[in-house]
Structures are given as structure tokens and as C-alpha cells.
Design an enzyme around this catalytic site. Structure first.
Site, mmCIF file in Angstrom:
data_model
loop_
_atom_site.group_PDB
_atom_site.id
_atom_site.type_symbol
_atom_site.label_atom_id
_atom_site.label_comp_id
_atom_site.label_asym_id
_atom_site.label_seq_id
_atom_site.Cartn_x
_atom_site.Cartn_y
_atom_site.Cartn_z
ATOM 1 N N ASP A 1 3.346 6.765 -2.637
ATOM 2 C CA ASP A 1 2.531 6.053 -3.609
ATOM 3 C C ASP A 1 1.153 6.691 -3.754
ATOM 4 O O ASP A 1 0.571 6.679 -4.850
ATOM 5 C CB ASP A 1 2.392 4.578 -3.223
ATOM 6 C CG ASP A 1 3.524 3.736 -3.796
ATOM 7 O OD1 ASP A 1 3.835 3.917 -4.977
ATOM 8 O OD2 ASP A 1 4.102 2.921 -3.060
ATOM 9 N N HIS B 1 0.279 -0.603 -4.868
ATOM 10 C CA HIS B 1 1.288 -0.421 -3.825
ATOM 11 C C HIS B 1 0.643 0.147 -2.558
ATOM 12 O O HIS B 1 0.948 -0.297 -1.448
ATOM 13 C CB HIS B 1 2.402 0.514 -4.310
ATOM 14 C CG HIS B 1 3.122 0.011 -5.526
ATOM 15 N ND1 HIS B 1 4.027 0.782 -6.220
ATOM 16 C CD2 HIS B 1 3.070 -1.182 -6.154
ATOM 17 C CE1 HIS B 1 4.494 0.065 -7.244
ATOM 18 N NE2 HIS B 1 3.926 -1.120 -7.217
ATOM 19 N N TYR C 1 0.608 -1.625 1.242
ATOM 20 C CA TYR C 1 0.988 -1.022 2.520
ATOM 21 C C TYR C 1 -0.158 -1.118 3.520
ATOM 22 O O TYR C 1 0.049 -1.370 4.707
ATOM 23 C CB TYR C 1 1.398 0.450 2.321
ATOM 24 C CG TYR C 1 2.593 0.647 1.438
ATOM 25 C CD1 TYR C 1 3.757 -0.111 1.608
ATOM 26 C CD2 TYR C 1 2.592 1.596 0.419
ATOM 27 C CE1 TYR C 1 4.859 0.072 0.792
ATOM 28 C CE2 TYR C 1 3.691 1.797 -0.401
ATOM 29 C CZ TYR C 1 4.823 1.020 -0.210
ATOM 30 O OH TYR C 1 5.909 1.209 -1.022
ATOM 31 N N GLU D 1 8.606 -0.335 -9.488
ATOM 32 C CA GLU D 1 9.245 0.988 -9.502
ATOM 33 C C GLU D 1 10.409 1.037 -10.483
ATOM 34 O O GLU D 1 10.716 2.098 -11.041
ATOM 35 C CB GLU D 1 9.718 1.389 -8.094
ATOM 36 C CG GLU D 1 8.613 1.484 -7.046
ATOM 37 C CD GLU D 1 7.493 2.454 -7.395
ATOM 38 O OE1 GLU D 1 7.617 3.202 -8.395
ATOM 39 O OE2 GLU D 1 6.488 2.465 -6.675
ATOM 40 N N HIS E 1 8.820 2.057 -13.586
ATOM 41 C CA HIS E 1 8.399 3.459 -13.538
ATOM 42 C C HIS E 1 9.596 4.385 -13.739
ATOM 43 O O HIS E 1 9.492 5.417 -14.404
ATOM 44 C CB HIS E 1 7.719 3.771 -12.194
ATOM 45 C CG HIS E 1 6.555 2.883 -11.900
ATOM 46 N ND1 HIS E 1 5.947 2.841 -10.648
ATOM 47 C CD2 HIS E 1 5.875 1.994 -12.670
ATOM 48 C CE1 HIS E 1 4.945 1.967 -10.689
ATOM 49 N NE2 HIS E 1 4.886 1.436 -11.903
#
Length: 347
Positions: free
Chosen positions: A90, A123, A127, A221, A224
Site C-alpha cells: 500500500d 490502508h 495497518y 481493492e 482499484h
């Protein structure tokens, strides 16, 4: 077609006619006109992506703090390694998307790339939030930078990173398409096998907050992946000289290399010691994903058979639906966050 030329930011002589718009090599004014789009799929994509808005810190990780300490050794090792890999992916996505956008001359597509870059940053934030919450400071740094110390992890990152760097050096259309394929591999293969591990934790009733974070990331995602598939298909129509038999063979070889690296990584990071997963399951799932990604670009599959989701992995698509399973987060935020249905991953 010669080298790509970076589009000017201010271009009063740019074309205003929609039919003259091109994905690359066009003469754009850079005006964001939401009523005049050449690529009609952008409107749906834009609304879907905007409706996906979420905030990492609103997901409760209280149970994960306790679960993390109790994870079996193999699962904790896999959790750390896969999270380290996802953090890197990411981060490099956030950095690279503006480089691609400088050469995309369809302004509506650049709007999409801008939203994607923002989501990749979210993202990375998620994390970081996971690590800050469940790990001690030194553990956090060990996970964050594991990709620099673990040669297997470094090799994974080098494949995509080197392709991205090549576009920094060589601005020609074929290298751009290779960069787009690399992005498609990252979004459609690398991320998905990482998500698979987290969903396996979920079906074993472990780390529920982490699983929910991953669901939201997965939903982004999906969009994407849809975006890059659409860009590649438009380029295939507008610039068929970039999709000759030789070049398609090269793109398929890239997809296969991505799959083989992902299989090798899954065997190393997950292996046969994680409850509910084994090397054969990882292999079958990645080969299925590789074929799916190829066929959705109009390419021949790269593995014989493997044209359906393996029955042993059907739980992955069930867990990946961010709106399917209610949590404390949804109970608290149902009106604000459940308005966007997750895209079905048939891309």
C-alpha cells in the site's frame, strides 16, 4: 508511437471534444468536467469509491490485543509477515499512482487515480493502527520493517518495485502498460492471497478487528482492480499496437511470475501449520486467481484447469463481503457506512 510526454498542467489549447479524449497521448485541458466523460464506466466507479469511505480507528481492536498474544506460533509468524508485506504494497501504491497519472490524458480517469491514492494512504493508516494497538513499540518496528530483513519478503517487493522503477527511467508506452499490469498483479493477486490469511483467522474466531479492517481494505481493492482492468481494456482498444501477440505473451508471463512468487510466498509464510490452511489450498487459490485475472483482460489462462474458485476456498469470497457480517462497528455506523454494497469479485 514514441516516448510518452508528460501532460502540461495548464493547457488552454487542450481539446474540449469528448470524442478526441484518449487514455494516453491525448491533448487534455485537465478540466474536471463530471458531465462530459468519454469513459462511461468512470461515473459508476467514482460513486462506488466515494461511498466506500471509512475510518480505520472506528473499528474496535480490543479483542485483537488479547488474541494476538494467544495466537499459535505459526499463525503469529504469518500474521506479522503478511501484514509487513501488505504495509509495503500500500505504501508503494500511494507513491506510484501520481507517476502514472502524469501520463494519463483522460481527466476523468485521473480523478479515479486520485481517489485510489487517498484510499491507499488510508490502508497504510489502518495497518499502522493495527500495529500500534496490538504490538509493543519494538514489535511494531520489527513488523513494519521486516521486508528489509527477510530475504523472501524483499524478493517479493523487488518484483513489483523494480517494474515501477523502470517506468521512472523509461517513459515509453510499452513500459507504461507493463507498469499497469504490475499494478493489476498487485491489486488482483498479491493483496488477495494476503487477505485470505486474515479471513482464515476470522473463520477460526481470531483477531475479529483485524479481519474487519481487511474487509474494508478488500472492498476498496475491488474497485482499484476494476479501475486498472478498465484502463487496460481501453488501451487495448485505443492502442492495439501495445497488445501484439508478443506483448500479450509478455504480460501473461508477468502474471504467471506474480502467481508463482505468490505461491512460493504463501508456502513460506503460511505453510502447513496454520489451522484451516495448507500449501495445496494456497496453490489452487492463486492459480485460480491468475487465470481469472488473465481472462478478464481477454488473455488466455496461464494454468490448465483452475477456472473456478476451489471449493476448499469458497469461504474467502464470503468473508470478503464487507457488508455481510455485522460487528460492533456496523451496529454503531450502519447508516453512514453500510450504504455502499461491496463489489462482487468477478473481475
Amino acid at each position: 508511437m514514441g516516448d510518452l510526454v508528460k501532460k502540461p498542467l495548464f493547457n488552454p489549447d487542450g481539446d474540449t471534444e469528448v470524442l478526441k479524449r484518449r487514455m494516453i497521448g491525448g491533448n487534455t485541458t485537465n478540466l474536471n468536467d463530471f458531465n462530459n466523460m468519454k469513459y462511461d464506466w468512470v461515473s459508476d466507479w467514482y460513486r462506488q469509491a466515494m461511498n466506500n469511505f471509512w475510518i480505520p480507528e472506528e473499528i474496535n481492536l480490543g479483542t485483537d490485543i488479547k488474541d494476538y498474544r494467544k495466537l499459535p506460533k505459526a499463525e503469529r509468524r504469518a500474521y506479522d509477515k503478511i501484514l509487513s508485506f501488505l504495509i509495503f504494497l500500500d505504501s508503494i501504491q500511494t507513491a506510484n499512482l501520481p507517476n502514472i497519472g502524469e501520463y494519463i490524458t483522460a481527466n476523468e480517469v485521473n480523478l479515479c487515480l486520485s481517489i485510489q491514492a487517498f484510499q491507499e494512504a488510508v490502508h497504510s493508516q489502518s495497518y499502522s493502527y493495527m500495529l500500534d494497538t496490538i504490538c509493543e513499540p519494538q514489535e511494531r518496528n520489527d513488523v513494519l520493517y521486516q521486508w528489509k530483513e527477510d530475504r523472501h519478503l524483499l524478493a517479493r517487493n523487488e518484483f513489483i518495485g523494480s517494474l515501477y522503477n523502470e517506468f521512472q527511467r523509461k517513459k515509453d508506452p510499452e513500459v507504461l502498460v507493463q507498469t499497469l499490469i504490475a499494478n493489476y498483479i498487485l491489486e488482483g493477486i498479491y493483496f488477495y492471497s494476503g487477505f485470505m490469511f486474515f479471513y482464515n483467522l476470522g473463520r477460526n474466531n481470531r483477531m475479529p478487528g483485524s479481519v474487519q479492517e481487511i474487509r474494508y481494505i478488500n472492498r476498496d481493492e475491488n474497485t482499484h482492480l476494476w479501475l486498472f482492468r478498465s484502463i487496460l481494456l481501453e488501451l487495448k482498444k485505443e492502442n492495439p499496437e501495445l497488445f501484439t501477440e508478443r506483448q500479450v505473451d509478455m504480460y501473461r508471463a508477468m502474471l504467471k511470475e506474480g502467481c508463482e512468487q505468490e505461491i512460493s510466498w504463501g508456502h513460506y509464510a503460511i505453510g502447513d501449520e496454520v489451522q484451516g490452511l495448507n500449501k495445496d489450498m494456497v496453490t489452487d487459490y492463486i492459480q485460480y486467481l491468475g487465470n481469472l485475472r488473465c481472462m478478464n483482460l481477454g488473455f488466455e489462462p496461464i494454468y490448465e484447469g483452475h477456472d473456478r474458485e476451489p471449493e476448499s476456498m469458497s469461504w474467502v469470497s464470503q468473508f470478503s463481503n464487507a457488508n455481510m457480517i455485522k460487528t460492533d462497528f456496523f451496529e454503531a455506523r450502519s447508516t453512514a457506512y453500510a450504504k455502499s454494497s461491496a463489489l462482487v469479485d468477478d473481475l
